[in-house]
Scaffold this active site. Structure first.
Site, PDB file in Angstrom:
ATOM      1  N   CYS A  85     -12.251 -29.801  10.073  1.00 28.62           N
ATOM      2  CA  CYS A  85     -10.945 -30.452  10.170  1.00 28.62           C
ATOM      3  C   CYS A  85     -11.017 -31.422  11.347  1.00 28.62           C
ATOM      4  O   CYS A  85     -11.249 -30.990  12.492  1.00 28.62           O
ATOM      5  CB  CYS A  85      -9.864 -29.402  10.397  1.00 28.62           C
ATOM      6  SG  CYS A  85      -8.245 -30.137  10.556  1.00 28.62           S
ATOM      7  N   CYS A 235      -6.002 -38.171   9.367  1.00 26.96           N
ATOM      8  CA  CYS A 235      -6.947 -37.232   8.755  1.00 26.96           C
ATOM      9  C   CYS A 235      -8.396 -37.608   9.118  1.00 26.96           C
ATOM     10  O   CYS A 235      -8.949 -38.580   8.589  1.00 26.96           O
ATOM     11  CB  CYS A 235      -6.780 -37.160   7.238  1.00 26.96           C
ATOM     12  SG  CYS A 235      -7.679 -35.770   6.516  1.00 26.96           S
ATOM     13  N   THR A 237     -11.294 -35.961   8.521  1.00 26.32           N
ATOM     14  CA  THR A 237     -12.281 -35.840   7.445  1.00 26.32           C
ATOM     15  C   THR A 237     -11.993 -36.898   6.366  1.00 26.32           C
ATOM     16  O   THR A 237     -12.911 -37.429   5.742  1.00 26.32           O
ATOM     17  CB  THR A 237     -12.292 -34.417   6.850  1.00 26.32           C
ATOM     18  OG1 THR A 237     -10.941 -34.022   6.540  1.00 26.32           O
ATOM     19  CG2 THR A 237     -12.884 -33.415   7.818  1.00 26.32           C
TER      20      THR A 237
HETATM   21  O1  PYC Z   1      -8.004 -34.231  10.158  1.00 28.38           O
HETATM   22  O2  PYC Z   1      -9.645 -33.626   8.844  1.00 28.38           O
HETATM   23  C1  PYC Z   1      -8.463 -33.596   9.181  1.00 28.38           C
HETATM   24  C2  PYC Z   1      -7.529 -32.740   8.420  1.00 28.38           C
HETATM   25  C3  PYC Z   1      -7.793 -32.023   7.292  1.00 28.38           C
HETATM   26  C4  PYC Z   1      -6.612 -31.378   6.944  1.00 28.38           C
HETATM   27  C5  PYC Z   1      -5.650 -31.709   7.872  1.00 28.38           C
HETATM   28  N1  PYC Z   1      -6.246 -32.546   8.775  1.00 28.38           N
END
Ligand code: PYC
Length: 311
Positions: A85, A235, A237
């Site tokens: 994450c 996000c 990922t």
């Molecule tokens: O930042 O990789 C991320 C992520 C995955 C799910 C929520 N945040």
């Protein structure tokens, strides 16, 4: 149970510093399996209401197997476990710094999907070097209820993503409900069409892209996470998966900065270097802030000590 809460560009992380279950000394993958099969109530009680929420991502610190790492980390959310994450790793980075557990300007942490390098940059927060990421299937066509024919890419960035520019409405906060419903329909269409990641892995993150609102960003996104909540951050990922697609299509060069804006207008700064076998090694820079340092209490007669379950 001692926890430190933070948010990374708006998306919350709860780091369990002590009081988590003992998981033995196997690999991080084995310990994740142990957590899932024998202690899932731990995840539920930390993440679900009334102590947590659908938006929260948990991070259990545990001793690393790889002795170069300052800690091992297992990420989890309201429906299960995450291999990696990005915003969570930046939240862990901030927490390690806050606890004085990151004495160097560069530290390594171990996750079930690989070792992550964290570099502290006091002006910009921290940078994580993510696991190798790649475009798996380009231009996948889907027939989606309510959207019709759409196309998008399947890519790995530490989690599996379907990335598309075919959002039914503008990527603004007021449209979150419609975007969520559309992303759920895409997820269903992927399942029905048998489109998966490697080895039949479920594609459990759906990512819409559009032009950015700010002139100084490259793109805006909306990411639906597996538990049904949308990512307030851009996000980590998902930005890694996006850069892997851009690299494969020769639309972003190694070392070039990609500014990803989230649905709330917060930003990650990404770039990549080529890794092995056509994969990219993404770097993601973002800021995290500590929001609480607390103890979770579980009274034995509390009917909701293991959380409130939605059916
Ligand atoms: O930042 O990789 C991320 C992520 C995955 C799910 C929520 N945040």
């Amino acid at each position: 149970m001692k926890v430190i809460d933070s948010h990374t560009e708006g998306e919350p992380t709860r780091v369990v510093v002590s009081g988590g279950p003992a998981l033995g000394s196997g690999s991080l993958k084995e310990r994740l399996a142990q957590l899932e099969s024998h202690h899932d109530h731990f995840r539920q009680s930390v993440i679900l209401e009334p102590r947590g929420s659908d938006v929260l991502v948990g991070a259990l610190l545990c001793p690393p197997v790889d002795q170069r790492c300052v800690t091992g980390v297992i990420f989890f959310n309201n429906t299960g476990y995450l291999g990696m994450c990005g915003h969570g790793a930046l939240g862990v980075a901030k927490t390690l710094q806050y606890l004085g557990m990151a004495p160097e300007s560069e530290v390594l942490i171990e996750t079930p999907v690989g070792v992550i390098k964290i570099t502290f940059d006091y002006a910009e927060g921290a940078t994580i070097e993510n696991v190798p990421s790649y475009l798996f299937k380009a231009d996948v066509c889907l027939n989606v209820k309510g959207l019709g024919e759409i196309s998008g890419d399947v890519a790995w960035g530490g989690n599996w993503f379907f990335l598309t520019e075919h959002a039914p409405v503008a990527l603004v906060l007021a449209n979150c409900q419609q975007l969520t419903e559309a992303a759920i329909q895409i997820k269903k269409a992927l399942m029905e069409a048998g489109v998966t990641g490697i080895d039949g892995a479920v594609i459990d993150h759906i990512e819409f892209f559009s032009g950015a609102e700010s002139e100084s960003a490259d793109s805006r996104n909306f990411v639906l996470c597996p538990g049904g909540a949308y990512d307030r951050s851009p996000c980590g990922t998902g930005t890694s998966a996006k850069m892997a697609c851009l690299a494969a299509k020769n639309q972003l060069q190694p070392g070039e900065t990609w500014v990803q804006e989230s649905i709330i207008g917060s930003r990650f700064y990404g770039s990549y270097q080529w890794g092995e076998k056509g994969q990219v090694i993404p770097s993601i820079t973002g800021r995290a802030y500590i929001s609480a340092e607390s103890s979770l209490v579980f009274e034995s007669d509390d009917p909701f000590r293991h959380g409130i379950f939605s059916v």
